[in-house]
Scaffold this motif. Structure first.
Motif, PDB file in Angstrom:
ATOM      1  N   PRO A 347     -51.056   4.087 -29.274  1.00  0.00           N
ATOM      2  CA  PRO A 347     -49.902   4.637 -29.979  1.00  0.00           C
ATOM      3  C   PRO A 347     -49.507   6.001 -29.427  1.00  0.00           C
ATOM      4  O   PRO A 347     -50.328   6.727 -28.844  1.00  0.00           O
ATOM      5  CB  PRO A 347     -50.382   4.727 -31.432  1.00  0.00           C
ATOM      6  N   VAL A 348     -48.252   6.336 -29.611  1.00  0.00           N
ATOM      7  CA  VAL A 348     -47.725   7.612 -29.124  1.00  0.00           C
ATOM      8  C   VAL A 348     -48.471   8.763 -29.794  1.00  0.00           C
ATOM      9  O   VAL A 348     -48.692   8.750 -31.009  1.00  0.00           O
ATOM     10  CB  VAL A 348     -46.213   7.691 -29.403  1.00  0.00           C
ATOM     11  N   GLY A 349     -48.891   9.731 -28.979  1.00  0.00           N
ATOM     12  CA  GLY A 349     -49.615  10.884 -29.491  1.00  0.00           C
ATOM     13  C   GLY A 349     -51.120  10.750 -29.402  1.00  0.00           C
ATOM     14  O   GLY A 349     -51.848  11.628 -29.878  1.00  0.00           O
ATOM     15  N   ALA A 350     -51.609   9.670 -28.751  1.00  0.00           N
ATOM     16  CA  ALA A 350     -53.051   9.431 -28.690  1.00  0.00           C
ATOM     17  C   ALA A 350     -53.744  10.250 -27.608  1.00  0.00           C
ATOM     18  O   ALA A 350     -54.969  10.379 -27.629  1.00  0.00           O
ATOM     19  CB  ALA A 350     -53.331   7.948 -28.463  1.00  0.00           C
ATOM     20  N   TYR A 351     -52.988  10.798 -26.659  1.00  0.00           N
ATOM     21  CA  TYR A 351     -53.602  11.489 -25.520  1.00  0.00           C
ATOM     22  C   TYR A 351     -52.963  12.860 -25.284  1.00  0.00           C
ATOM     23  O   TYR A 351     -52.355  13.101 -24.233  1.00  0.00           O
ATOM     24  CB  TYR A 351     -53.486  10.623 -24.262  1.00  0.00           C
ATOM     25  N   PRO A 352     -53.114  13.792 -26.204  1.00  0.00           N
ATOM     26  CA  PRO A 352     -52.513  15.116 -25.988  1.00  0.00           C
ATOM     27  C   PRO A 352     -53.059  15.827 -24.757  1.00  0.00           C
ATOM     28  O   PRO A 352     -52.344  16.624 -24.140  1.00  0.00           O
ATOM     29  CB  PRO A 352     -52.861  15.875 -27.279  1.00  0.00           C
ATOM     30  N   ALA A 353     -54.305  15.558 -24.380  1.00  0.00           N
ATOM     31  CA  ALA A 353     -54.876  16.214 -23.196  1.00  0.00           C
ATOM     32  C   ALA A 353     -54.208  15.758 -21.911  1.00  0.00           C
ATOM     33  O   ALA A 353     -54.346  16.410 -20.872  1.00  0.00           O
ATOM     34  CB  ALA A 353     -56.377  15.951 -23.120  1.00  0.00           C
ATOM     35  N   GLY A 354     -53.490  14.636 -21.963  1.00  0.00           N
ATOM     36  CA  GLY A 354     -52.835  14.120 -20.771  1.00  0.00           C
ATOM     37  C   GLY A 354     -51.385  14.521 -20.622  1.00  0.00           C
ATOM     38  O   GLY A 354     -50.718  14.098 -19.676  1.00  0.00           O
ATOM     39  N   ALA A 355     -50.873  15.348 -21.529  1.00  0.00           N
ATOM     40  CA  ALA A 355     -49.462  15.731 -21.490  1.00  0.00           C
ATOM     41  C   ALA A 355     -49.175  16.666 -20.317  1.00  0.00           C
ATOM     42  O   ALA A 355     -50.048  17.406 -19.853  1.00  0.00           O
ATOM     43  CB  ALA A 355     -49.056  16.390 -22.805  1.00  0.00           C
ATOM     44  N   SER A 356     -47.942  16.652 -19.861  1.00  0.00           N
ATOM     45  CA  SER A 356     -47.509  17.554 -18.795  1.00  0.00           C
ATOM     46  C   SER A 356     -47.263  18.947 -19.367  1.00  0.00           C
ATOM     47  O   SER A 356     -47.168  19.120 -20.593  1.00  0.00           O
ATOM     48  CB  SER A 356     -46.223  17.028 -18.163  1.00  0.00           C
ATOM     49  N   PRO A 357     -47.132  19.975 -18.517  1.00  0.00           N
ATOM     50  CA  PRO A 357     -46.849  21.321 -19.024  1.00  0.00           C
ATOM     51  C   PRO A 357     -45.573  21.409 -19.868  1.00  0.00           C
ATOM     52  O   PRO A 357     -45.480  22.244 -20.758  1.00  0.00           O
ATOM     53  CB  PRO A 357     -46.729  22.166 -17.749  1.00  0.00           C
ATOM     54  N   LEU A 358     -44.605  20.526 -19.595  1.00  0.00           N
ATOM     55  CA  LEU A 358     -43.366  20.534 -20.358  1.00  0.00           C
ATOM     56  C   LEU A 358     -43.496  19.819 -21.701  1.00  0.00           C
ATOM     57  O   LEU A 358     -42.588  19.862 -22.514  1.00  0.00           O
ATOM     58  CB  LEU A 358     -42.245  19.877 -19.546  1.00  0.00           C
ATOM     59  N   GLY A 359     -44.621  19.115 -21.912  1.00  0.00           N
ATOM     60  CA  GLY A 359     -44.815  18.401 -23.159  1.00  0.00           C
ATOM     61  C   GLY A 359     -44.383  16.953 -23.118  1.00  0.00           C
ATOM     62  O   GLY A 359     -44.034  16.375 -24.156  1.00  0.00           O
ATOM     63  N   VAL A 360     -44.416  16.335 -21.942  1.00  0.00           N
ATOM     64  CA  VAL A 360     -44.115  14.917 -21.810  1.00  0.00           C
ATOM     65  C   VAL A 360     -45.443  14.157 -21.852  1.00  0.00           C
ATOM     66  O   VAL A 360     -46.369  14.461 -21.098  1.00  0.00           O
ATOM     67  CB  VAL A 360     -43.356  14.619 -20.505  1.00  0.00           C
ATOM     68  N   HIS A 361     -45.533  13.166 -22.741  1.00  0.00           N
ATOM     69  CA  HIS A 361     -46.789  12.490 -23.036  1.00  0.00           C
ATOM     70  C   HIS A 361     -46.855  11.099 -22.419  1.00  0.00           C
ATOM     71  O   HIS A 361     -45.842  10.438 -22.217  1.00  0.00           O
ATOM     72  CB  HIS A 361     -46.973  12.346 -24.550  1.00  0.00           C
ATOM     73  N   GLN A 362     -48.088  10.673 -22.144  1.00  0.00           N
ATOM     74  CA  GLN A 362     -48.421   9.298 -21.759  1.00  0.00           C
ATOM     75  C   GLN A 362     -47.620   8.805 -20.560  1.00  0.00           C
ATOM     76  O   GLN A 362     -47.161   7.674 -20.509  1.00  0.00           O
ATOM     77  CB  GLN A 362     -48.310   8.378 -22.978  1.00  0.00           C
ATOM     78  N   LEU A 363     -47.471   9.711 -19.604  1.00  0.00           N
ATOM     79  CA  LEU A 363     -46.842   9.341 -18.338  1.00  0.00           C
ATOM     80  C   LEU A 363     -47.774   8.511 -17.467  1.00  0.00           C
ATOM     81  O   LEU A 363     -47.315   7.757 -16.605  1.00  0.00           O
ATOM     82  CB  LEU A 363     -46.422  10.611 -17.580  1.00  0.00           C
ATOM     83  N   ILE A 364     -49.073   8.669 -17.666  1.00  0.00           N
ATOM     84  CA  ILE A 364     -50.072   7.922 -16.915  1.00  0.00           C
ATOM     85  C   ILE A 364     -50.759   6.952 -17.880  1.00  0.00           C
ATOM     86  O   ILE A 364     -51.193   7.341 -18.959  1.00  0.00           O
ATOM     87  CB  ILE A 364     -51.114   8.861 -16.272  1.00  0.00           C
TER      88      ILE A 364
END
Length: 445
Positions: A347-364
């Motif tokens: 689900p969205v928001g499950a990997y905050p440690a993986g976010a980009s510096p701009l705050g884009v999540h779950q790109l990987i």
């Protein structure tokens, strides 16, 4: 002596890393092929996919061709099967009719090849020859096998019958994710010259200037996609390109692949088990045309490949492009949903440690993301070590996907990694996020 000792230590560390990656990858291949009986291994579960036993012997044949014969200069193990496992000579629909190696013979073949490869690894010199520098040929084979493992995972999703693969559910959301993120105008470095195992289509690094744009902070979710369905999105040609509308009608698309009506809602089939569609998970098993239609309905568009990569790699504090959204370190279980650790998107928001510096999540991880870009080489592209890996697929027929899925291994996924497929394909673990041009008031620094 110090320099020689340092080089020797570096070579031994590289050998150890390669041996570990080869073993880890082969363990996954074994899991995917030993989970079913021999009848399932030789059966074709979809005309889009090979029998699992073909993939099994094919990864061994590629390992033999590149490592045993080319790098090692050794005599062939099984020259007689080269044509059988040549993906360009044998279309997938025809592979069940070929005189393929039976499962036990295929496994024995892989063991023989692997023994020769490990013997080679003990004594190979990592010279400046491009194929062996930094262990590239070994890394290429690891990535090739992992890519076929993901293909075999997709075959498991298509097979009928009870579940044979099992994994724990992905983590629950840990943070709330903003709807959109502004990416300011400017240049960034796309592609790479420094990642030693990067494949030819990821090279060379080059500068790209983009105007300001806005990109979704997370992939489009099932809940949002259900709104598109409920609003008649599949029945309204306004949202579809001419090619997309034609395909929607011919293929009779009404929802993502593996969805069915469940009372007032929807259920989806995951590796032999049905479950209610969860609204906060990224939508998966949609084709490019479906993604493009949703984006138009939402008043947006699909991102270009360059927009996706800038959002994933660009660090506004330093201006450099990272290897991953979170930095240069390899992904862990805290960063991304990769490697078949789980069997569906988190689900969205499950990997905050993986976010980009701009705050884009779950790109990987989670889902491969469709972009609007046709698959072509970067400026200055050079095919290596053979045209058939990338170059023969260049053109308008394929669209680029980025980011990897829950079935993609960390060895075959990074911020520069490029996947591609036909716009009609959706048996792959494909989803998307949207983008739009920044409004003038948003683009002001």
């Amino acid at each position: 002596m110090t320099g020689t000792s340092t080089q020797s230590t570096g070579a031994e560390q590289l050998r150890s890393r390669i041996a570990a990656e080869l073993a880890r990858t082969r363990a996954r291949t074994a899991l995917l092929t030993e989970a079913v009986d021999e009848a399932d291994l030789v059966r074709q579960h979809s005309p889009l996919m090979s029998p699992l036993v073909w993939d099994l012997a094919h990864v061994g044949n590629q390992e033999e061709l590149w490592l045993v014969r080319d790098v090692g200069g050794r005599e062939p193990v099984r020259r007689d099967i080269d044509d059988l496992y040549d993906a360009f000579k044998q279309p997938r629909r025809d592979r069940p009719t070929l005189p393929l190696l039976p499962p036990q013979e295929a496994r024995a073949y892989l063991l023989t090849v692997r023994g020769k490869v490990l013997d080679l690894l003990d004594r190979v010199a990592f010279t400046e020859r491009p194929l062996v520098a930094d262990g590239f040929a070994f890394g290429m084979i690891v990535q090739h096998e992992q890519q076929h493992d993901e293909t075999m995972l997709a075959t498991h999703q298509l097979r009928a019958g009870p579940a044979v693969l099992h994994a724990p559910p992905p983590p629950e959301p840990r943070v709330r994710v903003d709807a959109e993120v502004l990416v300011p105008a400017g240049e960034f470095t796309m592609g790479t010259d420094t990642d030693p195992w990067a494949l030819d289509n990821e090279r060379p690094a080059h500068r790209v200037r983009l105007p300001a744009y806005v990109i979704d902070a997370a992939p489009v979710t099932n809940g949002r996609y259900r709104e598109f369905i409920a609003d008649g999105g599949y029945d309204d040609p306004r949202w579809w390109s001419p090619d997309g509308w034609r395909h929607r009608r011919e293929a009779e698309l009404v929802a993502p692949m593996h969805w069915r009506r469940d009372g007032d809602g929807w259920a989806c089939r995951r590796f032999g088990q049905w479950a209610p569609v969860r609204d906060d998970e990224p939508v998966v098993h949609v084709c490019f045309h479906e993604a493009q239609a949703y984006a138009a309905w939402a008043g947006k568009r699909l991102p270009t490949e360059a927009e996706w990569e800038k959002a994933a790699r660009w660090d506004p504090a330093t201006g450099r492009s990272r290897r991953y959204p979170w930095g240069d370190d390899d992904p862990t279980a805290e960063h991304a949903n990769l490697g078949q650790r789980h069997l569906w998107p988190a689900p969205v928001g499950a990997y905050p440690a993986g976010a980009s510096p701009l705050g884009v999540h779950q790109l990987i991880g989670d889902v491969w993301e469709w972009t609007s870009t046709p698959f072509r080489g970067h400026p200055g592209f050079t095919a290596f070590p053979y045209r058939e890996y990338s170059e023969v697929f260049f053109g308008d027929e394929h669209r680029v996907l980025r980011g990897g899925s829950f079935g993609t291994d960390r060895a075959a996924c990074r911020g520069t990694f490029r996947n591609w497929d036909f716009p009609i394909r959706r048996q792959i673990f494909s989803g998307f996020r949207c983008a739009r041009d920044a409004r003038p008031e948003e683009a002001q620094p």
